[in-house]
Design a protein around this motif. Structure first.
Motif, short mmCIF file in Angstrom:
data_model
loop_
_atom_site.label_atom_id
_atom_site.label_comp_id
_atom_site.label_asym_id
_atom_site.label_seq_id
_atom_site.Cartn_x
_atom_site.Cartn_y
_atom_site.Cartn_z
N LYS A 127 0.83 -1.21 0.00
CA LYS A 127 0.00 0.00 0.00
C LYS A 127 0.87 1.26 0.00
N LEU A 130 2.34 1.82 -3.38
CA LEU A 130 1.32 2.34 -4.28
C LEU A 130 1.13 3.83 -4.08
N LEU A 135 0.90 3.20 -9.26
CA LEU A 135 0.55 1.86 -9.73
C LEU A 135 1.61 1.29 -10.68
N ARG A 155 -3.69 -4.15 -16.18
CA ARG A 155 -2.69 -3.35 -15.48
C ARG A 155 -3.25 -2.06 -14.91
N ARG A 156 -4.47 -1.74 -15.26
CA ARG A 156 -5.11 -0.55 -14.69
C ARG A 156 -5.97 -0.90 -13.48
N ASN A 157 -6.09 -2.20 -13.21
CA ASN A 157 -6.90 -2.64 -12.06
C ASN A 157 -6.02 -2.66 -10.82
N THR A 158 -6.12 -1.61 -10.03
CA THR A 158 -5.23 -1.45 -8.88
C THR A 158 -5.33 -2.62 -7.92
N SER A 159 -6.55 -3.06 -7.61
CA SER A 159 -6.71 -4.12 -6.61
C SER A 159 -6.07 -5.42 -7.06
N CYS A 162 -2.15 -5.07 -7.02
CA CYS A 162 -1.68 -5.08 -5.62
C CYS A 162 -1.79 -6.47 -5.02
N HIS A 230 -8.87 7.29 -1.90
CA HIS A 230 -7.73 6.40 -2.10
C HIS A 230 -8.06 4.93 -1.85
N ASN A 232 -9.61 1.18 -2.08
CA ASN A 232 -9.95 0.29 -3.18
C ASN A 232 -11.46 0.14 -3.33
N ASN A 235 -12.73 2.47 -5.83
CA ASN A 235 -12.13 2.42 -7.16
C ASN A 235 -13.12 1.75 -8.11
#
Length: 302
Positions: A127, A130, A135, A155-159, A162, A230, A232, A235
């Motif tokens: 975290k 990030l 990202l 690659r744009r899916n943060t969760s 991570c 911020h 998830n 998001n």
């Protein structure tokens, strides 16, 4: 008589909630929510969560039961649903699961691979990276730790990025080596129905639903959680566009139109995902209930 879980899924905005409530009323059973954002409190407009009036018609599980700050996963959902079902089977032979979160539906129907628990230290370190480096830095780390999964992940899916990095760090091996894809056996029957309508009608429903969300107070709802942007849990389509508007990077008209577009894109992703599943029976909102009842009868489950 076999216990049976009837899954009502399909693209966003197609009418799953109404169909699930109608079927659950016919079968005198509860509804299990399988929407990964409706589990959170405080954002019912953005997530199109069942209304209090709808939940008064049929008992719902896993709606607004987590705070926005709490983490949750498809693996935890699998565990929680399997723990709940025995009590539902004591009440009757059926349960309806409704939602369009593909991983949540698969978690209950097929199971999630056993992955290591993530320590608070590893989670905090990822975290922090990030927040401080962005990202892209985690995508680069994932490419180094697990190039196979890095090649397939959004690659744009943060969760998801991570989560993959957390698994690689915690396990000390590539995340992809722990993903077997083998379906687990269940001690209950599963009937999966996916709702769909003509593409232009679906997109029109989505556009009109976004307009209704704005009228219902989506902007005010988004402002109430803006300080938590911020997280998830926020998001998600709807919040991201509203936050961009608040940040001044998008005007109001563009934000609303982008929300409609992004929702339509998500609906297409859902349809692509579900079309790969041969166990799904495709239905329209109007014939969902009669089809479900016929499938139950054909399978000796009524």
């Amino acid at each position: 008589m076999a216990k049976t879980l009837i899954v009502i899924t399909g693209p966003t905005g197609v009418g799953k909630t109404a169909a699930a409530i109608g079927l659950a009323q016919r079968l005198h059973c509860d509804i299990i929510n399988a929407d990964s954002r409706q589990i959170y409190r405080g954002i019912p407009i953005c997530t199109a969560a069942p209304t209090p009036e709808e939940m008064a018609l049929v008992k719902h599980h896993f709606v607004a039961f987590k705070e926005l700050e709490e983490s949750y996963s498809a693996a935890q959902f699998e565990t929680d649903v399997l723990a709940l079902l025995p009590s539902l089977w004591q009440q009757g032979d059926y349960a309806v699961m409704c939602g369009g979160s593909m991983l949540y539906v698969d978690a209950v129907c097929r199971g999630i691979d056993q992955l290591p628990d993530i320590s608070p230290e590893v989670r905090a370190a990822v975290k922090e990276k990030l927040q401080q480096q962005g990202l892209e830095s985690l995508v680069n780390e994932l490419e180094r730790l697990d190039p196979d999964y890095a090649a397939m992940v959004d690659r744009r899916n943060t969760s998801r990025v991570c989560h993959a990095v957390e698994i690689c760090r915690q396990a000390g091996v590539p995340y992809s080596t722990l993903r077997t894809g083998t379906a687990k056996s269940r001690d209950f029957n599963i009937i999966k129905l996916a709702l769909n309508i003509e593409r232009d009608k679906l997109f029109d429903r989505i556009n009109r639903r976004v307009d209704r969300m704005i009228e219902a107070g989506l902007e005010q709802e988004a402002r109430s959680v803006y300080h938590l942007r911020h997280l998830n849990s926020l998001n998600t389509v709807g919040m991201k566009e509203m936050f961009a508007m608040f940040d001044g990077t998008m005007d109001r008209h563009t934000a609303i139109e982008r929300m409609k577009k992004n929702t339509r894109v998500y609906a297409k992703k859902q349809l692509t995902w579900y079309r790969r599943d041969p166990a799904i029976t495709w239905v329209t909102p109007e014939n969902t209930i009669p089809t479900a009842l016929q499938l139950l009868q054909d399978g000796g489950n009524v």
